[in-house]
Design an enzyme around this catalytic site. Structure first.
Site, short mmCIF file in Angstrom:
data_model
loop_
_atom_site.label_atom_id
_atom_site.label_comp_id
_atom_site.label_asym_id
_atom_site.label_seq_id
_atom_site.Cartn_x
_atom_site.Cartn_y
_atom_site.Cartn_z
N THR A 19 0.25 10.53 -2.33
CA THR A 19 0.29 10.80 -3.77
C THR A 19 0.20 12.29 -4.08
O THR A 19 0.81 12.76 -5.03
CB THR A 19 -0.87 10.04 -4.46
N SER A 60 1.33 6.66 2.72
CA SER A 60 0.52 6.57 3.94
C SER A 60 0.50 5.19 4.61
O SER A 60 0.17 5.10 5.79
CB SER A 60 -0.90 7.09 3.70
N THR A 92 -3.80 8.42 0.45
CA THR A 92 -5.17 7.93 0.49
C THR A 92 -5.29 6.51 1.06
O THR A 92 -6.36 6.12 1.51
CB THR A 92 -5.79 7.95 -0.93
N ASP A 93 -4.18 5.76 1.03
CA ASP A 93 -4.28 4.35 1.42
C ASP A 93 -4.79 4.17 2.86
O ASP A 93 -5.56 3.25 3.14
CB ASP A 93 -2.92 3.64 1.28
N1 ASP Z 1 -1.93 5.60 -3.15
C1 ASP Z 1 -1.58 6.41 -2.09
C2 ASP Z 1 -2.13 7.82 -2.17
O1 ASP Z 1 -3.08 7.97 -2.86
C3 ASP Z 1 -0.23 6.38 -1.57
C4 ASP Z 1 -0.36 6.74 -0.14
O2 ASP Z 1 -1.37 6.43 0.44
O3 ASP Z 1 0.52 7.39 0.37
O4 ASP Z 1 -1.71 8.75 -1.58
#
Ligand code: ASP
Length: 336
Positions: A19, A60, A92-93
């Site tokens: 993100t 991710s 973050t995932d």
């Molecule tokens: N929701 C995710 C992020 O916060 C998407 C990911 O993990 O790429 O980055």
């Protein structure tokens, strides 16, 4: 581009997407690389020169172990070449999994700090720039040297081994439940508030590949079908079980448990409770820790299922089996 200092310390910024790097009008997708992210935060120039490398630019969930090993090799080369620290930008995932894998394999005193964002750069209140600056502050701090891989999000600094994503959208999604954060970034400095009891366990050798280990997550009424199906696959390398309570399974699992152990397939028991450790000496009923340990199940202590899966994947990638795997879980699972 923001002009960067040519003297002073250098930092390696390794980007994977997420993100923090996403833009778009009809939903966001990865678009920016490390140079773009650095350019958006002029204050980074006060910390040092950021040298960027985009290993990937993906959500991710699609980060692979091979990408991480590539980023790790680059990070090693950069610190060998004089970089004072490494910053990884990542979605973050799966951040907690990547951070823990890097933590197991990072053998240098230079800080390695992972960060990302819960809001994309064009959203009001985007957190990526602040997180990136905080990550650089931590990477530049002597307090982070030798502290293992750290995750910096929302002003908090977490150890890779304890951190987890606890919310799908909240800005304070990252936490170290039960253990607490290692510290915060306050007024431009990393301030630790807790310290690990002893030195971090030594890094593991770098495997050529990390083995993909499944997690079985039993719920009430489950009869072990998934575990049996995994054992029936041609090449079942090992299995992590996200056990009930202190590391328990229904009695209906026990024939499959015995089969796995008799075939030398490591079965690692964790707790699905998101806190605390697996038991050792409390429960003796069939399917509880005393029974399962006697049957040859390995217990992961405080390592949560996702972290236990990474550790088992690294150990299997190194060709380890049996007693060595059990010893590594004993060493890394009970004294975080
Ligand atoms: N929701 C995710 C992020 O916060 C998407 C990911 O993990 O790429 O980055």
């Amino acid at each position: 581009m923001v002009p960067q200092t040519t003297d002073g310390p250098r930092y390696a910024v390794c980007s994977f997407g997420g993100t923090i790097a996403m833009t778009g009008d009809d939903g966001v997708a990865p678009a920016l690389d490390g140079d773009d992210l650095v350019a958006a935060v002029p204050a980074l120039a006060d910390i040092g020169r950021m040298e960027c490398r985009a290993v990937a630019n993906v959500g991710s969930p699609s980060v692979s172990f091979d990408m991480l090993l590539e980023g790790l090799a680059w990070a090693h080369r950069m610190v060998d070449d004089g970089a004072a620290g490494v910053i990884v930008t990542h979605g973050t995932d799966t951040m907690e999994e990547s951070a823990y894998l890097l933590d197991l394999l990072w053998d240098r005193p230079e800080p390695l700090v992972v960060t990302g964002a819960m809001r994309s750069p064009e959203e009001p209140g985007a957190d990526g720039p602040a997180n990136l600056l905080d990550a650089a502050i931590v990477a530049a701090s002597w307090q982070a040297c030798g502290a293992g891989v750290l995750v910096v999000m929302n002003g908090e600094v977490h150890r890779a081994v304890t951190v987890t994503k606890t919310h799908s959208f909240a800005m304070d999604a990252f936490a170290s439940p039960w253990m607490g954060a290692l510290g915060r970034v306050v007024e431009g400095a990393f301030e630790p508030v807790t310290r690990p009891d002893g030195p971090c366990p030594a890094a593991l050798p770098i495997p050529e590949r990390v083995v993909n280990v499944p997690i079985v997550y039993p719920g009430m009424g489950c009869d072990g079908t998934v575990l049996r199906a995994l054992l029936a696959t041609e090449d079942c390398p090992g299995i992590v079980i996200a056990g009930m309570g202190a590391g328990h399974v229904p009695e209906s699992y026990l024939d499959a448990v015995d089969e796995a152990v008799s075939r030398g397939i490591p079965l690692v028991m964790t707790t699905r409770t998101c806190g605390g450790r697996t038991g050792r000496t409390t429960y003796a009923y069939p399917g509880a820790e005393i029974d399962l340990e006697r049957r040859g199940v390995i217990f992961a202590g405080m390592l949560q299922p996702l972290k236990a899966r990474i550790l088992l994947g690294v150990l299997l990638g190194l060709g380890e089996s049996g007693q060595t795997i059990a010893e590594q879980f004993e060493r890394r699972g009970y004294l975080l």
